[in-house]
Design a protein around this motif. Structure first.
Motif, PDB file in Angstrom:
ATOM      1  N   ARG A  54      37.855  42.735  31.427  1.00  0.00           N
ATOM      2  CA  ARG A  54      36.631  42.461  30.678  1.00  0.00           C
ATOM      3  C   ARG A  54      36.168  43.780  30.067  1.00  0.00           C
ATOM      4  O   ARG A  54      36.127  44.801  30.747  1.00  0.00           O
ATOM      5  CB  ARG A  54      35.576  41.910  31.624  1.00  0.00           C
ATOM      6  CG  ARG A  54      34.296  41.497  30.950  1.00  0.00           C
ATOM      7  CD  ARG A  54      33.276  41.002  31.957  1.00  0.00           C
ATOM      8  NE  ARG A  54      33.788  39.920  32.767  1.00  0.00           N
ATOM      9  CZ  ARG A  54      33.853  39.926  34.092  1.00  0.00           C
ATOM     10  NH1 ARG A  54      33.433  40.958  34.787  1.00  0.00           N
ATOM     11  NH2 ARG A  54      34.329  38.899  34.746  1.00  0.00           N
ATOM     12  N   ASN A  71      39.547  44.075  41.727  1.00  0.00           N
ATOM     13  CA  ASN A  71      38.207  43.757  42.259  1.00  0.00           C
ATOM     14  C   ASN A  71      37.159  44.721  41.753  1.00  0.00           C
ATOM     15  O   ASN A  71      36.282  45.166  42.504  1.00  0.00           O
ATOM     16  CB  ASN A  71      38.225  43.770  43.792  1.00  0.00           C
ATOM     17  CG  ASN A  71      38.749  42.482  44.350  1.00  0.00           C
ATOM     18  OD1 ASN A  71      38.526  41.409  43.787  1.00  0.00           O
ATOM     19  ND2 ASN A  71      39.483  42.560  45.446  1.00  0.00           N
ATOM     20  N   ASP A  72      37.272  45.099  40.499  1.00  0.00           N
ATOM     21  CA  ASP A  72      36.307  46.009  39.918  1.00  0.00           C
ATOM     22  C   ASP A  72      35.305  45.230  39.065  1.00  0.00           C
ATOM     23  O   ASP A  72      35.409  44.014  38.924  1.00  0.00           O
ATOM     24  CB  ASP A  72      37.014  47.097  39.094  1.00  0.00           C
ATOM     25  CG  ASP A  72      37.928  46.503  38.040  1.00  0.00           C
ATOM     26  OD1 ASP A  72      38.028  45.258  37.967  1.00  0.00           O
ATOM     27  OD2 ASP A  72      38.556  47.264  37.296  1.00  0.00           O
ATOM     28  N   VAL A  73      34.358  45.948  38.527  1.00  0.00           N
ATOM     29  CA  VAL A  73      33.310  45.336  37.721  1.00  0.00           C
ATOM     30  C   VAL A  73      33.918  44.635  36.501  1.00  0.00           C
ATOM     31  O   VAL A  73      33.447  43.595  36.055  1.00  0.00           O
ATOM     32  CB  VAL A  73      32.306  46.434  37.291  1.00  0.00           C
ATOM     33  CG1 VAL A  73      31.299  45.901  36.299  1.00  0.00           C
ATOM     34  CG2 VAL A  73      31.600  46.977  38.517  1.00  0.00           C
ATOM     35  N   GLU A  74      35.011  45.193  35.969  1.00  0.00           N
ATOM     36  CA  GLU A  74      35.636  44.645  34.766  1.00  0.00           C
ATOM     37  C   GLU A  74      36.615  43.522  35.076  1.00  0.00           C
ATOM     38  O   GLU A  74      37.261  42.997  34.173  1.00  0.00           O
ATOM     39  CB  GLU A  74      36.362  45.753  33.993  1.00  0.00           C
ATOM     40  CG  GLU A  74      35.452  46.831  33.430  1.00  0.00           C
ATOM     41  CD  GLU A  74      35.104  47.896  34.463  1.00  0.00           C
ATOM     42  OE1 GLU A  74      35.747  47.935  35.539  1.00  0.00           O
ATOM     43  OE2 GLU A  74      34.166  48.683  34.212  1.00  0.00           O
ATOM     44  N   ASP A  75      36.774  43.182  36.361  1.00  0.00           N
ATOM     45  CA  ASP A  75      37.654  42.079  36.732  1.00  0.00           C
ATOM     46  C   ASP A  75      39.091  42.325  36.252  1.00  0.00           C
ATOM     47  O   ASP A  75      39.737  41.428  35.713  1.00  0.00           O
ATOM     48  CB  ASP A  75      37.116  40.780  36.095  1.00  0.00           C
ATOM     49  CG  ASP A  75      37.204  39.627  37.076  1.00  0.00           C
ATOM     50  OD1 ASP A  75      37.824  39.782  38.120  1.00  0.00           O
ATOM     51  OD2 ASP A  75      36.644  38.564  36.750  1.00  0.00           O
TER      52      ASP A  75
END
Lengths: 309, 384
Positions: free
Chosen positions: B343, B314-318
């Motif tokens: 990502r 669940n981070d910015v980079e998925d």
């Protein structure tokens, strides 16, 4: 710009404040002072009398405590109801949202999302989120059928697989696409899903606000309580504090740059959520609000979801 | 657009096969909309593979015109052209998913599908959704060529004239399909029926197989089948239940057959949200696959357990990490798949995957033939 700035800062006396609510305790607090002002002869007797009276009054105050608490709850509910009334009656709306995710070091990442909302007067609202950015998730859509008392129904459409997958209702407390907003924060709140209590009135910037506590009734919620600041003028949310399950202050949301559409619907231009634990924040910038766009149930059905672009 | 490389650490079983393959794929989408209710979608797909000629292929994934509207409370849609339709709810195998042919060269899990020409009408209302399909052309399955890994011991013939169709109209047989689907409470379900040319081929050895100095090939035989399907999914707190059941008749290992059989997959996923006080979620999957024909089944999901776990950061980079194990209870054959996706920026995504087979058994031909085709895959994909 001031966080709590609004076009009209004139404070009206809202109807919920006209009800008798909180007793003044000044009389008892000044017992000692009044005693000293009396003559020596009467002072002891008077003090005893006053003490007795005061104890009697305290007894009265404590015995009516449930009634008072009830009225703080009633007042909280009335404020919440007024706030819901302000936000409802729009029929349907569309908007575009850019989401800026910032980490502790200030690095930014951006997402763009189109949002459609359909108001369902007797049930929960229906919302559709469609991603345009990042490009690898372009066309991914989230459909929510809100419910007043039971958990919302939620689906995700994955365009690469052409697959509609149900999202379990417990995902509510999880992060929405890596942002500081959870699914719960982005869903339309329903009046039945919280218990309310009025806490206090206080100035917020140039406005005057009323603070209410919202306690989520759903077991899947990630919060023990929310503190919500509504301005007393338009009853728009200005600030929300989120307290986690252990009652620690987790996040603060500020609602800014309100604009009125069609001379009735107030919508914020900017929402900023700060996570106090991680130091990360997420800013939502709303654009191109439009109302009465002719959306209906079909745009929020499974067939509608398959047509999403 | 994506670059993809697969490295095979084990020496190939068959002499023509390579130790690696590198390929380049393109999948642009063009979308036109002249009014709100008329649109055209076009998605061609191209893979160029440096090692396997058969894996180098072009397909039209989508090319359809859509129009929709309503009559009173009845909503209708009509699509004409090439499209992809997914039916099903399970993760390991989707027996009900029968409209599109499998693009087998893309991935051994068979989830990638070829575009299917169709006329597709939809009616929807408060009572649910009814889809009707007429499918005028049959697409044969793709298979790796002689030099490709993950192939059958004897290569599958791919030329049009090598296909055998039970029906005299061959690939021009018009198939029919329908599906009724609806949501009741927290349950989504679909009931489907298909009648026409099977998407799953029966692979039969060419004549003269086994004789010395004679090359051996497999021919694809496509029989007429009819299939009833039921798929459902439901949510209960952090649990998502899934099931797919089919009843099919048309062919068995010997050829056309009037005998019907049942097959199902049942299971679910359970997610621990915000595990270890982080933003991450841990999802546990469990599914059981069964085919009533047992060891004589034509598919490899006759008695198989699927266990998987996914860690979603669940981070910015998925960022996601998934480990999945497929265990064949009849033959004790197992395959383990590890997948990592992340990502890199707004336009670039990375996928690293590893697949390995173990406890392979000579009596389980499907995996015995590919037992040394364990691989590591790296995929860099660019989206604009």
């Amino acid at each position: 710009m001031n966080t709590f700035g609004a076009p009209d800062s004139h404070v009206k006396d809202r109807w919920w404040n006209r009800r008798p609510g909180i007793l003044e305790f000044q009389t008892c607090g000044s017992v000692g002072v009044s005693g000293h002002r009396q003559s020596q002869i009467y002072s002891v007797r008077l003090t005893y009398t006053l003490l007795f009276l005061c104890l009697f009054m305290l007894g009265v105050v404590f015995s009516v405590q449930p009634t008072l608490a009830q009225s703080a709850k009633e007042k909280g509910l009335r404020i919440a109801q007024a706030a819901y009334d302000v936000e409802s009656g729009f029929g349907d709306s569309t908007a575009e949202m850019s989401m800026i995710l910032r980490n502790k070091r200030g690095q930014e990442s951006r997402r763009t999302i189109r949002i459609k909302t359909l108001e369902v007067p007797d049930g929960g609202n229906k919302t559709l989120f469609v991603f345009d950015n990042p490009r690898d998730v372009k066309g991914t859509a989230f459909l929510t059928h809100g419910h007043k008392t039971k958990p919302d129904d939620q689906w995700i459409y994955l365009p690469a697989l052409k697959r509609v997958k149900r999202i379990s209702s417990s995902k509510r407390s999880g992060s929405f696409m890596g942002s500081e907003f959870s699914y719960e924060d982005l869903s339309t709140p329903e009046i039945e899903k919280y218990q309310y209590e009025w806490i206090r009135d206080e100035p917020c910037g140039i406005l005057s606000c009323t603070v209410t506590e919202w306690i989520p009734l759903e077991s899947g919620s990630g919060y023990s309580r929310l503190l919500v600041w509504h301005d007393r003028n338009e009853i728009l949310p200005r600030k929300t504090e989120y307290y986690d399950r252990r009652n620690a202050h987790l996040k603060t949301l500020t609602h800014e740059d309100y604009n009125q559409y069609l001379e009735k619907h107030w919508r914020p231009g900017k929402l900023n959520m700060i996570n106090h634990v991680t130091g990360k924040s997420t800013e939502l910038n709303w654009e191109n609000y439009s109302f009465n766009t002719g959306l209906d149930d079909r745009d929020f059905s499974q067939t509608g979801l398959r047509r999403v672009r | 657009m994506a670059f993809e490389s697969r490295i095979y650490p084990t020496k190939p079983l068959y002499p023509q096969q390579k130790a690696h393959d590198h390929s380049l794929t393109f999948e642009p989408t063009v979308f036109f909309e002249n009014q709100a209710s008329h649109s055209f979608t076009f998605t061609p797909f191209l893979r160029f593979d440096a090692s396997d000629n058969e894996r180098t292929h072009v397909d039209i994934r989508e090319a359809y015109f859509l129009t929709f509207g309503d009559i009173g409370s009845l909503e209708w849609e009509f699509r004409i052209g090439i499209d992809q339709i997914f039916w099903g709810t399970a993760e390991s195998n989707n027996p009900v998913n029968i409209i599109n042919q499998t693009d087998q060269v893309e991935h051994p899990n068979g989830n990638e599908k070829l575009g299917q020409p169709m006329l597709h009408g939809t009616l929807a209302g408060d009572w649910g959704i009814l889809d009707l399909f007429a499918l005028p052309f049959h697409r044969p399955r793709t298979y790796p060529g002689n030099s490709g890994r993950l192939r059958t011991a004897n290569p599958v013939l791919l030329a049009d004239h090598s296909m055998e169709y039970e029906d005299s109209s061959g690939k021009r047989h018009v198939d029919f399909a329908t599906r009724y689907s609806h949501t009741i409470g927290s349950v989504d379900f679909g009931i489907s029926y298909f009648k026409g040319t099977s998407r799953e081929p029966l692979l039969i050895s060419s004549s003269g197989c086994g004789q010395p100095l004679k090359d051996c090939f497999l021919r694809q035989q496509y029989n007429q089948v009819s299939q009833f399907g039921l798929d459902l999914q439901f949510a209960q707190d952090a649990f998502l239940g899934k099931a797919e059941i089919i009843n099919r008749k048309g062919f068995d290992r010997q050829g056309p057959s009037k005998k019907s059989h049942n097959a199902f997959v049942i299971g679910g996923e359970y997610t621990l949200y915000g595990i270890f006080d982080s933003d991450a979620d841990l999802t546990l999957f469990g599914e059981y696959n069964r085919d009533g024909r047992g060891r004589t089944a034509t598919t490899s999901f006759q008695d198989d357990i699927f266990l998987a776990t996914r860690y979603t950061f669940n981070d910015v980079e998925d960022t996601n990490f998934t480990a999945s194990l497929l265990h064949d209870m009849d033959y004790e054959t197992k395959s383990l798949n590890l997948e990592f996706t992340r990502r890199l920026n707004d336009n670039v995504s990375l996928k690293v995957e590893g697949l390995t087979f173990f406890d392979t058994d000579q009596t389980d031909a499907a995996t015995w033939q590919i037992r040394d085709d364990d691989y590591v895959l790296v995929n860099l994909s660019f989206s604009y």
